[in-house]
Design an enzyme around this catalytic site. Structure first.
Site, mmCIF file in Angstrom:
data_model
loop_
_atom_site.group_PDB
_atom_site.id
_atom_site.type_symbol
_atom_site.label_atom_id
_atom_site.label_comp_id
_atom_site.label_asym_id
_atom_site.label_seq_id
_atom_site.Cartn_x
_atom_site.Cartn_y
_atom_site.Cartn_z
ATOM 1 N N SER A 149 -42.055 -54.286 11.368
ATOM 2 C CA SER A 149 -42.159 -55.712 11.039
ATOM 3 C C SER A 149 -43.117 -56.408 11.994
ATOM 4 C CB SER A 149 -40.776 -56.364 11.070
ATOM 5 O OG SER A 149 -40.826 -57.651 10.502
ATOM 6 N N ASN A 150 -43.059 -57.717 12.090
ATOM 7 C CA ASN A 150 -43.942 -58.477 12.979
ATOM 8 C C ASN A 150 -43.145 -59.625 13.595
ATOM 9 O OD1 ASN A 150 -44.088 -60.810 11.101
ATOM 10 N ND2 ASN A 150 -45.069 -59.284 9.797
ATOM 11 N N HIS A 151 -43.821 -60.431 14.387
ATOM 12 C CA HIS A 151 -43.108 -61.444 15.170
ATOM 13 C C HIS A 151 -42.839 -62.751 14.425
ATOM 14 C CE1 HIS A 151 -42.975 -59.249 18.862
ATOM 15 N NE2 HIS A 151 -44.284 -59.018 18.833
ATOM 16 N N SER A 152 -43.136 -62.817 13.141
ATOM 17 C CA SER A 152 -42.942 -64.083 12.433
ATOM 18 C C SER A 152 -41.467 -64.490 12.469
ATOM 19 C CB SER A 152 -43.406 -63.932 10.986
ATOM 20 O OG SER A 152 -43.036 -65.069 10.257
#
Ligand code: C5P
Length: 417
Positions: A214-217
């Site tokens: 995933s990512n940091h959003s």
């Protein structure tokens, strides 16, 4: 701070229930948000809480007596004016007695007189002990108020002051405020009659049943956009990958998704909407195959093969050339370099109307924080940089831009049920 409540004239009627103490907080929050709050206390309310409490919190005189002589005019006449000039009348907590009086058009105290004189939306937040809320008499009064267009904020189930349990507790301030925003938005918002879909959060691409890429959003900007769309009066669907982590705006249809593929399926199933705002950080790649069992660390060095995810925004942008759906398409671009080049290219490639771009390396413009610094990229116009501001303020500006597109096109909303 959001602008919806700024300068709004709100009459807050407080009845005699132990829940009266909770609406001191509501009066305070409304005032902090810029509303002009005129409080009316019934006789019974003053047994639980004093006018001084509300006077101190709102900075405005509080009224209690139908026959008093306030600033020149007798109160019962002044309050016809107050009722007429109010933009929202909310009665919280509303007792069985006050619900019954207003349902039947009785006007024997200042609050019931004001409610009869009011021409604005009426909101009731009933709160009462025991089985009083579920009593057929109360339910009949609630039904008749509803039938006349009043909004009823349903009380919640829980423990009463008497020790009994049941439905009759006043909801928390956050929920009350959310309902009031919704009513104001639907009454006067620029996007009344429009349907808006917002995506939020980083997608999760499963490696195995317990791990994902995933990512940091954080989803915060997406949630703020959903709230701003509700404030503008739209029907809003929020497609979120962080549903369990952020409180959803009151009145939103929340759809929880995880991967890009799931998000794409839900977006494409909403072909009736007017506006799509893709604020989600959709992963560009996913593992070629997700294992059905947990990968063990003693297994041979795992090799990660990635395949490309569908570009949801670009896909919708392409379809749009054929069928014109959605009317307004907004994308986001988070960049770490060459903001202008990348954002302008995305506007074209994704066939969007607006790309909201931010440079992640700038202070205050990041994933998890409460602020953002963005630039609007639109067709045929120079990029428009906005100042560093809260994500809520950015969201309002995006929705104001969207509303302007409908206004410029003189495009009236379709009616829906
Ligand atoms: O190409 P890039 O990922 O920078 O584009 C960002 C915009 O495109 C965002 O609005 C994002 O929601 C959307 N997007 C998408 N599907 C992808 C990747 C991005 O809809 N696979």
């Amino acid at each position: 701070m959001e602008t919806l409540l700024q300068g709004k004239r709100i009459v807050l009627g407080v009845c005699g229930s132990i829940a009266a103490y909770k609406v001191a907080d509501l009066a305070s929050k409304l005032t902090q948000a810029g509303a002009l709050v005129d409080v009316i206390l019934t006789d019974a309310a003053q047994r639980f809480i004093t006018p001084l409490t509300f006077q101190a919190l709102t900075g405005r005189p509080v009224s209690t007596d139908l026959w008093g002589v306030g600033s020149g005019l007798p109160t019962h006449i002044a309050h016809v004016g107050l009722g007429e000039s109010a933009e929202l009348l909310v009665i919280a907590p509303a007792t069985a007695n006050t619900l019954a009086k207003i349902a039947h058009g009785l006007a024997d105290d200042l609050l019931s007189v004001t409610a009869l004189a009011a021409r604005c939306p009426l909101v009731f937040a009933p709160a009462m002990d025991g089985g009083m809320y579920e009593h057929p008499a109360t339910q009949a009064n609630v039904a008749s108020l509803r039938a006349r267009g009043a909004v009823i904020i349903e009380p919640v189930v829980g423990r009463f002051a008497s020790g009994l349990e049941g439905r009759g507790r006043l909801p928390e301030t956050r929920e009350l405020l959310g309902h009031l925003r919704r009513v104001l938005g639907q009454h006067m918002g620029a996007l009344r009659g429009r349907r808006v879909v917002v995506t939020a959060g980083g997608t999760r691409e499963a490696l195995d049943p317990v791990r994902y890429l995933s990512n940091h959003s954080s989803g915060k900007q997406g949630y703020a956009l959903a709230q701003a769309a509700l404030d503008a009066g739209a029907e809003v669907t929020l497609i979120s990958t962080v549903a369990g982590h952020l409180p959803p705006p009151i009145g939103v249809e929340l759809v929880s998704v995880s991967s890009a593929a799931e998000m794409e399926a839900v977006v494409l199933a909403r072909r009736e909407v007017d506006v799509l705002i893709m604020a989600a950080a959709v992963a560009d790649f996913r593992p070629a195959s997700a294992q059905s069992y947990k990968l063990k660390k003693d297994q041979a060095q795992p090799q990660l093969e990635l395949v490309q995810n569908p570009d949801i925004l670009a896909g919708v942008g392409q379809m749009r050339q054929q069928d014109g759906w959605p009317r307004v398409l907004v994308g986001f671009a988070a960049e770490t370099n060459d903001l202008h080049t990348h954002a302008s290219a995305k506007l074209e490639r994704k066939n969007a109307d607006l790309i909201v771009a931010n440079d992640l390396t700038e202070p205050g413009a990041g994933f998890a924080g409460e602020t953002n610094r963005v630039t609007f990229f639109t067709r045929g116009q120079a990029p428009q940089p906005l100042p560093l501001q809260s994500k809520a303020a950015v969201a309002e500006q995006v929705l104001a831009w969207v509303a302007q597109q409908f206004a410029l096109a003189k495009d009236a909303p379709k009616h829906y049920t």
